[in-house]
Design a protein around this motif. Structure first.
Motif, PDB file in Angstrom:
ATOM      1  N   TYR A   1     -15.346  -7.292  58.222  1.00 16.73           N
ATOM      2  CA  TYR A   1     -14.760  -5.954  58.271  1.00 16.73           C
ATOM      3  C   TYR A   1     -13.245  -6.060  58.107  1.00 16.73           C
ATOM      4  N   LEU A   2     -12.692  -5.244  57.215  1.00 16.53           N
ATOM      5  CA  LEU A   2     -11.291  -5.370  56.852  1.00 16.53           C
ATOM      6  C   LEU A   2     -10.372  -4.487  57.679  1.00 16.53           C
ATOM      7  N   GLU A   3     -10.885  -3.456  58.315  1.00 16.28           N
ATOM      8  CA  GLU A   3     -10.037  -2.538  59.061  1.00 16.28           C
ATOM      9  C   GLU A   3     -10.036  -2.895  60.544  1.00 16.28           C
ATOM     10  N   ASN A   4      -9.235  -2.171  61.285  1.00 13.25           N
ATOM     11  CA  ASN A   4      -9.201  -2.319  62.736  1.00 13.25           C
ATOM     12  C   ASN A   4     -10.263  -1.394  63.324  1.00 13.25           C
ATOM     13  N   TRP A   5     -11.377  -1.984  63.786  1.00 14.05           N
ATOM     14  CA  TRP A   5     -12.510  -1.208  64.279  1.00 14.05           C
ATOM     15  C   TRP A   5     -12.492  -1.070  65.800  1.00 14.05           C
ATOM     16  N   ARG A   6     -11.396  -1.468  66.424  1.00 13.86           N
ATOM     17  CA  ARG A   6     -11.327  -1.313  67.874  1.00 13.86           C
ATOM     18  C   ARG A   6     -10.962   0.123  68.232  1.00 13.86           C
ATOM     19  N   GLN A   7     -11.454   0.568  69.380  1.00 15.04           N
ATOM     20  CA  GLN A   7     -11.134   1.908  69.841  1.00 15.04           C
ATOM     21  C   GLN A   7      -9.635   2.026  70.097  1.00 15.04           C
ATOM     22  N   ALA A   8      -9.041   3.146  69.706  1.00 14.52           N
ATOM     23  CA  ALA A   8      -7.624   3.370  69.976  1.00 14.52           C
ATOM     24  C   ALA A   8      -7.403   3.505  71.478  1.00 14.52           C
ATOM     25  N   GLY A   9      -6.239   3.080  71.936  1.00 13.93           N
ATOM     26  CA  GLY A   9      -5.952   3.133  73.360  1.00 13.93           C
ATOM     27  C   GLY A   9      -6.611   1.980  74.093  1.00 13.93           C
ATOM     28  N   GLY A  10      -6.770   2.120  75.389  1.00  7.23           N
ATOM     29  CA  GLY A  10      -7.389   1.058  76.165  1.00  7.23           C
ATOM     30  C   GLY A  10      -6.436  -0.097  76.380  1.00  7.23           C
ATOM     31  N   THR A  11      -6.995  -1.236  76.684  1.00  5.20           N
ATOM     32  CA  THR A  11      -6.196  -2.430  76.917  1.00  5.20           C
ATOM     33  C   THR A  11      -6.680  -3.538  76.006  1.00  5.20           C
ATOM     34  N   CYS A  12      -5.869  -4.585  75.906  1.00  2.51           N
ATOM     35  CA  CYS A  12      -6.259  -5.709  75.059  1.00  2.51           C
ATOM     36  C   CYS A  12      -7.477  -6.435  75.624  1.00  2.51           C
ATOM     37  N   ALA A  13      -7.581  -6.482  76.952  1.00  2.00           N
ATOM     38  CA  ALA A  13      -8.683  -7.212  77.574  1.00  2.00           C
ATOM     39  C   ALA A  13      -9.999  -6.455  77.506  1.00  2.00           C
ATOM     40  N   ASN A  14      -9.957  -5.125  77.468  1.00  2.00           N
ATOM     41  CA  ASN A  14     -11.178  -4.319  77.466  1.00  2.00           C
ATOM     42  C   ASN A  14     -11.043  -3.266  76.374  1.00  2.00           C
ATOM     43  N   ASN A  15     -11.470  -3.633  75.185  1.00  7.41           N
ATOM     44  CA  ASN A  15     -11.215  -2.784  74.029  1.00  7.41           C
ATOM     45  C   ASN A  15     -12.474  -2.724  73.177  1.00  7.41           C
ATOM     46  N   GLU A  16     -13.363  -1.779  73.475  1.00  4.96           N
ATOM     47  CA  GLU A  16     -14.644  -1.693  72.794  1.00  4.96           C
ATOM     48  C   GLU A  16     -14.460  -1.331  71.326  1.00  4.96           C
ATOM     49  N   GLY A  17     -15.330  -1.899  70.499  1.00 11.75           N
ATOM     50  CA  GLY A  17     -15.263  -1.604  69.081  1.00 11.75           C
ATOM     51  C   GLY A  17     -15.978  -0.316  68.729  1.00 11.75           C
ATOM     52  N   ILE A  18     -15.536   0.335  67.668  1.00 13.76           N
ATOM     53  CA  ILE A  18     -16.218   1.511  67.137  1.00 13.76           C
ATOM     54  C   ILE A  18     -17.591   1.067  66.623  1.00 13.76           C
ATOM     55  N   PRO A  19     -18.671   1.807  66.907  1.00 14.31           N
ATOM     56  CA  PRO A  19     -20.000   1.352  66.477  1.00 14.31           C
ATOM     57  C   PRO A  19     -20.198   1.464  64.967  1.00 14.31           C
ATOM     58  N   VAL A  20     -20.820   0.445  64.406  1.00 14.69           N
ATOM     59  CA  VAL A  20     -21.212   0.429  62.995  1.00 14.69           C
ATOM     60  C   VAL A  20     -22.683   0.049  62.925  1.00 14.69           C
ATOM     61  N   ARG A  21     -23.455   0.847  62.199  1.00 13.65           N
ATOM     62  CA  ARG A  21     -24.885   0.591  62.027  1.00 13.65           C
ATOM     63  C   ARG A  21     -25.144   0.144  60.596  1.00 13.65           C
ATOM     64  N   ILE A  22     -25.803  -0.984  60.460  1.00 11.91           N
ATOM     65  CA  ILE A  22     -26.253  -1.451  59.146  1.00 11.91           C
ATOM     66  C   ILE A  22     -27.766  -1.554  59.196  1.00 11.91           C
ATOM     67  N   SER A  23     -28.435  -0.730  58.391  1.00 12.41           N
ATOM     68  CA  SER A  23     -29.888  -0.808  58.243  1.00 12.41           C
ATOM     69  C   SER A  23     -30.160  -1.351  56.849  1.00 12.41           C
ATOM     70  N   GLY A  24     -30.773  -2.502  56.789  1.00  8.60           N
ATOM     71  CA  GLY A  24     -30.989  -3.101  55.485  1.00  8.60           C
ATOM     72  C   GLY A  24     -31.373  -4.548  55.622  1.00  8.60           C
ATOM     73  N   SER A  25     -30.685  -5.393  54.895  1.00 10.74           N
ATOM     74  CA  SER A  25     -31.023  -6.806  54.885  1.00 10.74           C
ATOM     75  C   SER A  25     -29.762  -7.614  54.633  1.00 10.74           C
ATOM     76  N   LEU A  26     -29.622  -8.724  55.340  1.00 11.62           N
ATOM     77  CA  LEU A  26     -28.513  -9.652  55.148  1.00 11.62           C
ATOM     78  C   LEU A  26     -29.087 -10.949  54.594  1.00 11.62           C
ATOM     79  N   ILE A  27     -28.626 -11.345  53.424  1.00 11.92           N
ATOM     80  CA  ILE A  27     -29.161 -12.528  52.749  1.00 11.92           C
ATOM     81  C   ILE A  27     -28.024 -13.513  52.516  1.00 11.92           C
ATOM     82  N   GLN A  28     -28.112 -14.672  53.159  1.00 14.78           N
ATOM     83  CA  GLN A  28     -27.139 -15.732  52.929  1.00 14.78           C
ATOM     84  C   GLN A  28     -27.792 -16.759  52.011  1.00 14.78           C
ATOM     85  N   PHE A  29     -27.286 -16.859  50.765  1.00 14.87           N
ATOM     86  CA  PHE A  29     -27.943 -17.731  49.801  1.00 14.87           C
ATOM     87  C   PHE A  29     -27.024 -18.835  49.275  1.00 14.87           C
TER      88      PHE A  29
END
Length: 557
Positions: A406-434
């Protein structure tokens, strides 16, 4: 990269499209093993006219200069002619690293109004987050990714900067570095407005204030926005042949700065000389807001002294440079910048002897330094087939959870550095490492994950201690983990998309097969009913009551 060898009075253009004859310069300019070619200046890889005298015969001693001039892997050659100096080494002689650290762009003030668009907690500039008419912030992915190294701007002594109005910087000769005086106040370089910085001091000095310097200062960009794409560097006192003045002040160079009252940054300041051996809190340039921050030194008599006990970043000390200077030379002292990836919001005092780092700071909760993702999160229905980072012994490659980068900053704005939940991202599909990644081959974590109390070095010669990093497994990056300067992942919610079950084989499937060599050979023969494989098929099913579904004689009991 290229080198500007063809003189401007030769009838050829004074750019990197001039034609240079290898026989004229007695040099293998394009590195093909002979000296018989005519070469475009842009194709030159060997041959750099350091002193600007029109030939490549002047020789230099690597042991005195302190770095590899001819690219042979050592710094022990004592007689390296300019014809053998690599263009990359020539840039260092001009005082230019392989990055300009965004020192020319006015990135902290993009709306054209006076002042800083976006300030940090100490009122120092961060990349602007002012929205444009489309509702998006104007900071770019190049500027705001926390990978591009950007020199910090803080309250610091204001120095004169000189500009070379050529692209690329390898086209710059010693005489090309000027400041320019806006004599007619039209805010552009006109014919004849190519004054040198040294013309503004001493006997017969031009009586102009800082607002007339077309090249700007360390606290001001070039006056004309069109000039902000050109390289700039801090000005030192030089003679009429563009050699550093290493005689006037005991063999040391003389800095050119702006005098005046600290903290104002107004237009009344003028250019003045600031020798190393008399530099102090009362005899330094004025402190100006959002000036470029450099490493300084406690050793005023030997500014290139690398002894850690002489390390400083304070405002009241002169600038450190990386290697000793030899007289005469047109070389530019190699100054050391302080970057945002190391110190994000802290600022220097008068005599800081270690790099000021704000404890517990992290870029995730700061504005401007990164591009923020949509706070509502995102959902993707996607099949991703790619390579992963190669793991190495005792080196984590990110695992499946970090297979998607992920190229952007997906952390929630505000909060603290120690407790900084990420914005949720859902991927429905398939991950193929070839395969292994062909482009992303560096370690996922950029340094030893358990450095302990050992200082972590930077490329600029100052180490960052375990105490400054915040922990044994922290690296010198101002991020929450302290390990990755570029990666601020979301809360990842991955799942399979059942719609993929209905997908027919496609072009991607062909990557897992090999094409047929021709029509298949097809043979048919009748198989006996007592063949073990056929018998298994025939006798597998039973009727009600346990009897075989086929004739009993075909099934062995």
């Amino acid at each position: 990269m290229g080198s500007n060898l063809v003189p401007p009075n030769s009838g050829q253009p004074d750019t990197l499209i001039g034609i240079a004859n290898e026989a004229t310069y007695v040099a293998d300019l394009n590195g093909d093993g002979d000296q018989s070619d005519t070469v475009l200046e842009s194709q030159i890889v060997y041959g750099y006219d350091v002193d600007g005298n029109g030939n490549l015969r002047t020789a230099f001693n690597e042991t005195e200069i302190g770095f590899d001039l001819n690219g042979n892997g050592n710094v022990t050659d004592t007689n390296v002619p300019e014809s053998e100096i690599t263009v990359a080494a020539g840039l260092k002689l001009n005082g230019i690293f392989d990055n300009n650290f965004v020192t020319s762009a006015n990135w902290w003030d993009v709306d054209g109004t006076p002042g800083i668009d976006t300030q940090d907690v100490n009122d120092n500039p961060q990349p602007s987050i002012i929205p444009n008419p489309n509702g998006r912030t104007v900071n770019s992915s190049y500027l705001s990714n926390f990978v591009t190294p950007i020199q910090r701007r803080v309250e610091f002594p204001e120095y004169v900067m000189e500009i070379c109005r050529r692209v690329p910087v390898s086209a710059c000769r010693p005489e090309d570095w000027v400041v320019g005086i806006d004599g007619n106040t039209n805010r552009t370089f006109d014919a004849g407005e190519d004054e040198r910085a040294s013309d503004l001091v001493g006997t017969g000095a031009l009586p102009y204030t800082v607002d007339r310097l077309l090249s700007g200062t360390t606290a001001r960009p070039a006056i004309d926005p069109a000039d902000r794409r050109y390289p700039r560097r801090i000005a030192f006192l030089r003679d009429t042949d563009n050699n550093l003045d290493l005689i006037t002040n005991g063999g040391l160079p003389t800095l050119l700065g702006i005098n005046g009252i600290d903290g104002r940054g107004d237009d009344s300041g003028r250019v003045a000389e600031y020798p190393y051996n008399t530099f102090s809190a009362t005899t330094r340039p004025r402190l100006a807001p959002h000036a470029l921050w450099y490493r300084t030194t406690r050793d005023q008599n030997n500014p290139s002294n690398t002894d850690p006990r002489q390390l400083s970043f304070g405002q009241d000390r002169p600038l450190f440079y990386q290697r000793p200077l030899v007289n005469p030379t047109t070389e530019q002292p190699m100054l050391v910048p302080v970057l945002q990836v190391h110190s994000l919001t802290d600022e220097p005092g008068g005599r800081d002897n270690t790099l000021p780092i704000e404890g517990g700071e992290c870029v995730e909760i700061e504005n401007g330094w990164t591009q923020r993702a949509n706070e509502d999160g995102a959902t993707f229905n996607v099949v991703i087939a790619s390579g992963d980072s190669p793991p190495r012994p005792e080196e984590y490659n990110g695992g499946v959870e970090n297979f998607v980068r992920y190229l952007e900053n997906w952390r929630q704005a505000g909060g603290t550095c120690a407790n900084n939940e990420g914005i949720p991202v859902r991927i429905s599909g398939s991950l193929i490492q070839f395969k292994r990644a062909a482009y992303d081959t560096a370690p996922f974590v950029h340094a030893n994950e358990n450095a302990g109390e050992e200082p972590v070095p930077t490329r600029f010669g100052y180490d960052i201690t375990g105490r400054q990093r915040g922990g044994a497994n922290f690296m010198p990056y101002a991020t929450a983990s302290g390990q990755l300067p570029y990666y601020m992942a979301p809360t990842r919610r991955y799942g399979f998309d059942v719609a993929l079950l209905t997908q027919l084989p496609d072009l991607f499937s062909s990557r897992f097969t090999t094409p047929s060599a021709g029509d298949p050979d097809e043979f048919f023969r009748e198989v006996s009913r007592d063949d073990p494989w056929v018998e298994t098929l025939l006798c597998a099913k039973e009727k009600d009551g346990g009897a075989d579904a086929v004739n009993q004689r075909y099934c062995r009991k």
